[in-house]
Design an enzyme around this catalytic site. Structure first.
Site, PDB file in Angstrom:
ATOM      1  CG  HIS A 155      -2.324   0.564   0.885  1.00 29.63           C
ATOM      2  ND1 HIS A 155      -3.448   0.307   1.644  1.00 29.63           N
ATOM      3  CD2 HIS A 155      -2.730   1.419  -0.100  1.00 29.63           C
ATOM      4  CE1 HIS A 155      -4.479   0.980   1.136  1.00 29.63           C
ATOM      5  NE2 HIS A 155      -4.069   1.655   0.084  1.00 29.63           N
ATOM      6  CG  ASP A 185      -6.062  -0.709   4.871  1.00 29.62           C
ATOM      7  OD1 ASP A 185      -5.767  -1.747   5.480  1.00 29.62           O
ATOM      8  OD2 ASP A 185      -5.242  -0.040   4.219  1.00 29.62           O
ATOM      9  CG  HIS A 224      -3.984  -2.589   8.740  1.00 27.36           C
ATOM     10  ND1 HIS A 224      -4.060  -3.430   7.654  1.00 27.36           N
ATOM     11  CD2 HIS A 224      -3.647  -3.367   9.804  1.00 27.36           C
ATOM     12  CE1 HIS A 224      -3.781  -4.667   8.035  1.00 27.36           C
ATOM     13  NE2 HIS A 224      -3.531  -4.668   9.339  1.00 27.36           N
ATOM     14  CG  ASP A 258      -2.512   1.669   5.499  1.00 27.75           C
ATOM     15  OD1 ASP A 258      -2.244   0.861   6.405  1.00 27.75           O
ATOM     16  OD2 ASP A 258      -2.774   1.304   4.335  1.00 27.75           O
ATOM     17  CG  HIS A 308       2.491  -1.948   4.378  1.00 28.31           C
ATOM     18  ND1 HIS A 308       1.748  -3.097   4.206  1.00 28.31           N
ATOM     19  CD2 HIS A 308       3.023  -2.035   5.615  1.00 28.31           C
ATOM     20  CE1 HIS A 308       1.807  -3.843   5.296  1.00 28.31           C
ATOM     21  NE2 HIS A 308       2.581  -3.235   6.156  1.00 28.31           N
ATOM     22  CG  ASP A 366      -4.777  -3.169   2.379  1.00 29.25           C
ATOM     23  OD1 ASP A 366      -4.795  -4.389   2.139  1.00 29.25           O
ATOM     24  OD2 ASP A 366      -3.937  -2.621   3.122  1.00 29.25           O
ATOM     25  CG  ASP A 387      -5.246  -5.441   4.885  1.00 27.76           C
ATOM     26  OD1 ASP A 387      -6.106  -4.561   5.046  1.00 27.76           O
ATOM     27  OD2 ASP A 387      -4.020  -5.228   5.034  1.00 27.76           O
ATOM     28  CD  GLU A 415      -0.383  -4.258   1.529  1.00 29.22           C
ATOM     29  OE1 GLU A 415       0.209  -5.356   1.624  1.00 29.22           O
ATOM     30  OE2 GLU A 415       0.082  -3.186   1.989  1.00 29.22           O
TER      31      GLU A 415
HETATM   32  C1  DIR Z   1       0.623  -1.571  11.210  1.00 28.67           C
HETATM   33  C2  DIR Z   1       0.142  -2.560  10.145  1.00 28.67           C
HETATM   34  N1  DIR Z   1      -0.398  -0.582  11.485  1.00 28.67           N
HETATM   35  C3  DIR Z   1       1.911  -0.887  10.760  1.00 28.67           C
HETATM   36  N2  DIR Z   1      -0.259  -1.923   8.974  1.00 28.67           N
HETATM   37  C4  DIR Z   1      -0.627  -2.558   7.849  1.00 28.67           C
HETATM   38  O1  DIR Z   1       2.876  -1.597  10.502  1.00 28.67           O
HETATM   39  O2  DIR Z   1       1.950   0.329  10.669  1.00 28.67           O
HETATM   40  N3  DIR Z   1      -1.131  -1.933   6.859  1.00 28.67           N
HETATM   41  N4  DIR Z   1      -0.508  -3.848   7.717  1.00 28.67           N
HETATM   42  O3  DIR Z   1      -1.656  -2.477   5.740  1.00 28.67           O
HETATM   43 MN    MN Z   2      -3.338  -0.597   3.702  1.00 27.19          MN
HETATM   44 MN    MN Z   3      -4.170  -3.133   5.489  1.00 26.06          MN
HETATM   45 MN    MN Z   4      -0.681  -2.818   4.069  1.00 25.50          MN
END
Ligand code: DIR
Ligand code: MN
Ligand code: MN
Ligand code: MN
Length: 297
Positions: A97, A120, A122, A124, A137, A224, A226, A269
Protein backbone atom coordinates in the site's frame (compact mmCIF):
# COMPACT_ATOMS: atom_id res chain seq x y z
CA UNK A 1 -13.70 6.31 -20.40
CA UNK A 2 -10.57 4.46 -21.54
CA UNK A 3 -8.57 2.73 -18.78
CA UNK A 4 -4.79 2.61 -18.28
CA UNK A 5 -3.56 -0.28 -16.14
CA UNK A 6 -0.31 0.37 -14.25
CA UNK A 7 1.39 -2.46 -12.31
CA UNK A 8 3.61 -1.65 -9.32
CA UNK A 9 5.36 -4.78 -8.00
CA UNK A 10 6.30 -3.07 -4.75
CA UNK A 11 7.06 -4.99 -1.58
CA UNK A 12 9.63 -2.68 0.01
CA UNK A 13 6.89 -1.14 2.12
CA UNK A 14 5.70 -4.39 3.66
CA UNK A 15 8.82 -6.50 4.16
CA UNK A 16 9.43 -9.05 1.40
CA UNK A 17 6.52 -11.45 1.44
CA UNK A 18 5.35 -11.93 -2.14
CA UNK A 19 3.10 -8.92 -2.57
CA UNK A 20 5.41 -7.93 -5.45
CA UNK A 21 3.63 -10.65 -7.43
CA UNK A 22 0.24 -8.98 -6.93
CA UNK A 23 0.04 -7.22 -10.32
CA UNK A 24 0.86 -10.46 -12.10
CA UNK A 25 -1.73 -12.40 -10.07
CA UNK A 26 -4.43 -9.82 -10.85
CA UNK A 27 -3.62 -9.88 -14.58
CA UNK A 28 -3.68 -13.70 -14.51
CA UNK A 29 -7.22 -13.45 -13.08
CA UNK A 30 -8.29 -11.95 -16.46
CA UNK A 31 -8.49 -8.28 -15.50
CA UNK A 32 -8.14 -6.91 -19.02
CA UNK A 33 -10.58 -9.38 -20.59
CA UNK A 34 -13.24 -8.61 -17.97
CA UNK A 35 -12.92 -4.85 -18.47
CA UNK A 36 -13.09 -5.26 -22.25
CA UNK A 37 -16.25 -7.35 -21.78
CA UNK A 38 -17.74 -4.38 -19.91
CA UNK A 39 -17.10 -2.25 -22.98
CA UNK A 40 -13.94 -0.40 -21.93
CA UNK A 41 -10.93 0.35 -24.04
CA UNK A 42 -8.01 -0.93 -21.93
CA UNK A 43 -4.31 -0.18 -22.26
CA UNK A 44 -1.81 -1.97 -19.99
CA UNK A 45 1.48 -0.10 -19.67
CA UNK A 46 3.09 -2.98 -17.75
CA UNK A 47 4.96 -2.81 -14.46
CA UNK A 48 7.09 0.02 -13.12
CA UNK A 49 10.61 -0.92 -12.12
CA UNK A 50 10.82 -1.58 -8.37
CA UNK A 51 14.16 -2.34 -6.66
CA UNK A 52 14.58 -5.75 -5.02
CA UNK A 53 14.90 -5.42 -1.23
CA UNK A 54 17.75 -7.94 -1.07
CA UNK A 55 19.87 -5.57 -3.15
CA UNK A 56 19.43 -2.66 -0.74
CA UNK A 57 20.13 -1.85 2.91
CA UNK A 58 17.66 -0.65 5.49
CA UNK A 59 19.06 2.75 6.50
CA UNK A 60 16.42 3.86 9.02
CA UNK A 61 14.51 1.02 10.78
CA UNK A 62 11.62 3.42 11.39
CA UNK A 63 11.31 4.16 7.65
CA UNK A 64 12.48 1.03 5.86
CA UNK A 65 13.61 1.56 2.24
CA UNK A 66 12.57 5.23 2.39
CA UNK A 67 14.67 6.44 -0.56
CA UNK A 68 13.72 3.52 -2.82
CA UNK A 69 10.00 3.84 -2.04
CA UNK A 70 10.08 7.63 -2.49
CA UNK A 71 11.71 7.16 -5.89
CA UNK A 72 9.16 4.57 -7.11
CA UNK A 73 6.29 6.76 -5.88
CA UNK A 74 7.68 9.74 -7.78
CA UNK A 75 7.75 7.67 -11.00
CA UNK A 76 4.29 6.27 -10.29
CA UNK A 77 2.95 9.77 -9.64
CA UNK A 78 4.24 10.90 -13.03
CA UNK A 79 2.83 7.82 -14.78
CA UNK A 80 -0.62 8.33 -13.22
CA UNK A 81 -0.50 12.02 -14.02
CA UNK A 82 0.36 11.34 -17.68
CA UNK A 83 -2.53 8.90 -17.98
CA UNK A 84 -4.92 11.57 -16.65
CA UNK A 85 -3.48 14.11 -19.09
CA UNK A 86 -4.19 11.68 -21.92
CA UNK A 87 -7.84 11.56 -20.81
CA UNK A 88 -7.58 8.07 -19.35
CA UNK A 89 -8.66 6.47 -16.06
CA UNK A 90 -5.61 5.23 -14.12
CA UNK A 91 -6.10 1.77 -12.55
CA UNK A 92 -3.08 0.89 -10.41
CA UNK A 93 -2.29 -2.68 -9.30
CA UNK A 94 -0.15 -3.29 -6.19
CA UNK A 95 2.12 -4.10 -4.68
CA UNK A 96 2.03 -3.03 -1.07
CA UNK A 97 0.00 0.00 0.00
CA UNK A 98 2.98 2.38 0.10
CA UNK A 99 2.32 2.91 -3.63
CA UNK A 100 -0.77 4.97 -2.72
CA UNK A 101 1.64 7.82 -2.00
CA UNK A 102 2.46 7.96 -5.72
CA UNK A 103 -0.98 7.14 -7.11
CA UNK A 104 -2.68 9.82 -5.02
CA UNK A 105 0.01 12.38 -5.88
CA UNK A 106 -0.59 11.78 -9.60
CA UNK A 107 -4.37 11.89 -9.19
CA UNK A 108 -4.41 14.97 -6.95
CA UNK A 109 -2.16 16.94 -9.31
CA UNK A 110 -5.07 17.33 -11.71
CA UNK A 111 -7.77 18.25 -9.20
CA UNK A 112 -8.62 21.34 -7.25
CA UNK A 113 -9.80 19.03 -4.50
CA UNK A 114 -9.63 15.24 -4.50
CA UNK A 115 -11.94 13.03 -2.43
CA UNK A 116 -10.46 9.78 -1.12
CA UNK A 117 -12.22 6.56 -0.16
CA UNK A 118 -9.93 4.09 1.64
CA UNK A 119 -10.88 0.44 2.26
CA UNK A 120 -8.56 -1.32 4.71
CA UNK A 121 -8.35 -3.30 7.95
CA UNK A 122 -5.72 -0.75 8.98
CA UNK A 123 -5.56 3.04 9.16
CA UNK A 124 -2.25 3.44 7.30
CA UNK A 125 -1.93 6.65 9.33
CA UNK A 126 1.45 6.05 10.97
CA UNK A 127 4.51 8.25 10.60
CA UNK A 128 8.19 7.60 11.26
CA UNK A 129 7.48 8.74 14.82
CA UNK A 130 4.48 6.50 15.56
CA UNK A 131 5.18 3.36 13.50
CA UNK A 132 5.47 0.07 15.42
CA UNK A 133 6.99 -1.73 12.40
CA UNK A 134 8.94 0.80 10.32
CA UNK A 135 6.99 -0.47 7.29
CA UNK A 136 5.97 2.37 5.02
CA UNK A 137 2.81 0.54 3.85
CA UNK A 138 1.42 1.53 7.27
CA UNK A 139 1.90 5.25 6.43
CA UNK A 140 0.49 6.25 2.99
CA UNK A 141 -2.73 7.87 4.22
CA UNK A 142 -0.88 10.03 6.76
CA UNK A 143 1.56 11.00 4.00
CA UNK A 144 -1.26 11.97 1.60
CA UNK A 145 -2.73 14.18 4.34
CA UNK A 146 0.67 15.88 4.73
CA UNK A 147 2.08 13.99 7.74
CA UNK A 148 5.35 12.08 7.64
CA UNK A 149 8.84 12.22 6.19
CA UNK A 150 9.38 15.08 3.68
CA UNK A 151 10.76 12.64 1.07
CA UNK A 152 7.30 11.02 0.99
CA UNK A 153 5.06 13.99 1.77
CA UNK A 154 6.60 16.07 -1.04
CA UNK A 155 5.95 13.48 -3.77
CA UNK A 156 5.50 15.42 -7.06
CA UNK A 157 6.38 18.61 -5.19
CA UNK A 158 3.15 19.57 -3.42
CA UNK A 159 1.38 18.79 -0.14
CA UNK A 160 -1.19 17.92 1.14
CA UNK A 161 -2.83 15.79 -1.55
CA UNK A 162 -6.16 15.49 0.26
CA UNK A 163 -8.00 17.29 3.06
CA UNK A 164 -9.26 15.39 6.12
CA UNK A 165 -12.86 16.48 5.48
CA UNK A 166 -12.86 14.69 2.10
CA UNK A 167 -11.35 11.40 3.32
CA UNK A 168 -13.22 8.32 4.58
CA UNK A 169 -11.91 4.99 5.85
CA UNK A 170 -14.04 1.84 5.66
CA UNK A 171 -13.51 -1.64 7.15
CA UNK A 172 -11.12 -0.52 9.88
CA UNK A 173 -10.44 -2.93 12.77
CA UNK A 174 -6.74 -2.58 13.64
CA UNK A 175 -5.36 0.83 14.65
CA UNK A 176 -2.16 1.82 16.45
CA UNK A 177 -2.19 4.46 19.18
CA UNK A 178 -0.61 7.16 17.01
CA UNK A 179 -3.17 6.47 14.29
CA UNK A 180 -6.07 6.92 16.72
CA UNK A 181 -4.57 10.23 17.82
CA UNK A 182 -4.23 11.51 14.24
CA UNK A 183 -7.83 10.48 13.44
CA UNK A 184 -9.09 12.44 16.46
CA UNK A 185 -6.84 15.41 15.78
CA UNK A 186 -7.95 15.71 12.15
CA UNK A 187 -11.59 14.64 12.66
CA UNK A 188 -11.44 12.01 9.90
CA UNK A 189 -14.62 9.96 9.34
CA UNK A 190 -13.75 6.32 10.00
CA UNK A 191 -16.29 3.54 9.46
CA UNK A 192 -15.01 0.70 11.64
CA UNK A 193 -16.38 -2.84 11.33
CA UNK A 194 -18.58 -1.94 14.31
CA UNK A 195 -20.15 0.90 12.30
CA UNK A 196 -20.64 -1.35 9.27
CA UNK A 197 -22.34 -4.01 11.43
CA UNK A 198 -24.66 -1.40 12.98
CA UNK A 199 -25.45 0.77 9.97
CA UNK A 200 -25.14 -1.71 7.13
CA UNK A 201 -22.89 -1.10 4.13
CA UNK A 202 -25.64 0.71 2.20
CA UNK A 203 -25.95 3.49 4.77
CA UNK A 204 -22.18 3.60 5.28
CA UNK A 205 -21.62 4.15 1.56
CA UNK A 206 -24.30 6.84 1.35
CA UNK A 207 -22.55 8.85 4.05
CA UNK A 208 -19.10 8.05 2.64
CA UNK A 209 -20.11 9.24 -0.84
CA UNK A 210 -21.42 12.52 0.54
CA UNK A 211 -18.07 13.13 2.30
CA UNK A 212 -15.79 12.32 -0.64
CA UNK A 213 -17.87 14.32 -3.12
CA UNK A 214 -18.49 17.43 -0.99
CA UNK A 215 -16.67 20.29 -2.77
CA UNK A 216 -14.43 17.88 -4.71
CA UNK A 217 -13.83 17.52 -8.45
CA UNK A 218 -12.61 13.89 -8.40
CA UNK A 219 -12.53 10.80 -6.19
CA UNK A 220 -9.77 8.24 -5.76
CA UNK A 221 -10.50 4.70 -4.55
CA UNK A 222 -7.70 2.98 -2.61
CA UNK A 223 -8.62 -0.60 -1.74
CA UNK A 224 -6.39 -2.79 0.42
CA UNK A 225 -7.58 -6.38 -0.02
CA UNK A 226 -6.97 -6.96 3.71
CA UNK A 227 -10.09 -4.84 4.28
CA UNK A 228 -12.00 -7.94 3.28
CA UNK A 229 -12.39 -10.87 5.65
CA UNK A 230 -9.52 -13.36 5.37
CA UNK A 231 -12.11 -16.04 4.51
CA UNK A 232 -12.81 -14.18 1.28
CA UNK A 233 -9.34 -12.70 0.67
CA UNK A 234 -6.74 -14.98 2.30
CA UNK A 235 -3.85 -13.86 0.07
CA UNK A 236 -2.75 -10.73 1.95
CA UNK A 237 0.35 -10.01 4.04
CA UNK A 238 -1.41 -8.83 7.20
CA UNK A 239 -4.81 -10.55 7.51
CA UNK A 240 -7.14 -9.42 10.33
CA UNK A 241 -10.21 -11.41 11.37
CA UNK A 242 -13.69 -9.94 11.15
CA UNK A 243 -13.53 -8.03 7.88
CA UNK A 244 -15.84 -7.02 5.05
CA UNK A 245 -17.68 -9.86 3.39
CA UNK A 246 -17.61 -10.54 -0.32
CA UNK A 247 -21.13 -9.10 -0.63
CA UNK A 248 -20.50 -6.00 1.51
CA UNK A 249 -17.43 -5.10 -0.51
CA UNK A 250 -19.31 -5.64 -3.77
CA UNK A 251 -22.18 -3.45 -2.63
CA UNK A 252 -19.65 -0.72 -1.87
CA UNK A 253 -18.12 -1.00 -5.37
CA UNK A 254 -21.58 -1.11 -6.99
CA UNK A 255 -22.63 2.05 -5.16
CA UNK A 256 -19.41 3.77 -6.28
CA UNK A 257 -20.18 2.78 -9.88
CA UNK A 258 -23.76 4.00 -9.54
CA UNK A 259 -22.59 7.36 -8.15
CA UNK A 260 -20.20 7.58 -11.14
CA UNK A 261 -17.67 9.67 -9.22
CA UNK A 262 -14.39 7.73 -9.46
CA UNK A 263 -11.52 9.33 -11.36
CA UNK A 264 -8.76 6.86 -10.37
CA UNK A 265 -8.41 3.61 -8.40
CA UNK A 266 -5.88 1.19 -6.97
CA UNK A 267 -6.13 -2.37 -5.65
CA UNK A 268 -3.26 -3.37 -3.37
CA UNK A 269 -1.70 -5.97 -1.08
CA UNK A 270 -2.65 -9.05 -3.13
CA UNK A 271 -0.12 -11.72 -2.17
CA UNK A 272 -0.42 -14.87 -4.31
CA UNK A 273 2.22 -16.74 -2.28
CA UNK A 274 -0.02 -16.71 0.80
CA UNK A 275 -3.16 -17.34 -1.24
CA UNK A 276 -5.35 -20.28 -2.00
CA UNK A 277 -5.57 -20.82 -5.77
CA UNK A 278 -5.24 -17.12 -6.66
CA UNK A 279 -8.58 -16.49 -4.92
CA UNK A 280 -7.67 -13.02 -3.67
CA UNK A 281 -6.69 -11.76 -7.13
CA UNK A 282 -9.96 -13.17 -8.49
CA UNK A 283 -11.87 -11.32 -5.78
CA UNK A 284 -9.92 -8.17 -6.67
CA UNK A 285 -10.93 -8.52 -10.33
CA UNK A 286 -14.57 -9.12 -9.38
CA UNK A 287 -14.51 -5.97 -7.23
CA UNK A 288 -12.92 -4.01 -10.08
CA UNK A 289 -15.70 -5.18 -12.41
CA UNK A 290 -18.33 -3.96 -9.94
CA UNK A 291 -16.52 -0.63 -9.48
CA UNK A 292 -16.58 -0.21 -13.28
CA UNK A 293 -20.31 -0.83 -13.47
CA UNK A 294 -20.90 -4.57 -13.86
CA UNK A 295 -24.50 -5.41 -12.98
CA UNK A 296 -26.44 -8.66 -12.83
CA UNK A 297 -29.41 -7.26 -14.74
C1 DIR B 1 0.62 -1.57 11.21
C2 DIR B 1 0.14 -2.56 10.15
N1 DIR B 1 -0.40 -0.58 11.49
C3 DIR B 1 1.91 -0.89 10.76
N2 DIR B 1 -0.26 -1.92 8.97
C4 DIR B 1 -0.63 -2.56 7.85
O1 DIR B 1 2.88 -1.60 10.50
O2 DIR B 1 1.95 0.33 10.67
N3 DIR B 1 -1.13 -1.93 6.86
N4 DIR B 1 -0.51 -3.85 7.72
O3 DIR B 1 -1.66 -2.48 5.74
MN1 MN C 1 -3.34 -0.60 3.70
MN1 MN D 1 -4.17 -3.13 5.49
MN1 MN E 1 -0.68 -2.82 4.07
Amino acid sequence: KPITVIGVPMDLGAGRRGVDMGPSAIRYAMLKEKLVQLGFEVEDVGNLHVPTPEAYQVVDPKLKYLEEIASVCETLGKTVSEAVERGRFPLVLGGDHSIAIGTIAGAAKHRERLGLIWFDAHGDLNTGETTPSGNIHGMPLAVSLGYGHPALVNCLGFTPKVLPENVVLIGIRDLDEGERNLIRQLGIRVFTMHDIDRMGMGAVMEEALSIVTRGTDGVHLSLDLDGLDPKDAPGVGTPVEGGLTYRESHLAMEMLAEANVLTSAEFVEVNPILDNGNRTAKVAVALIESAFGKQVL
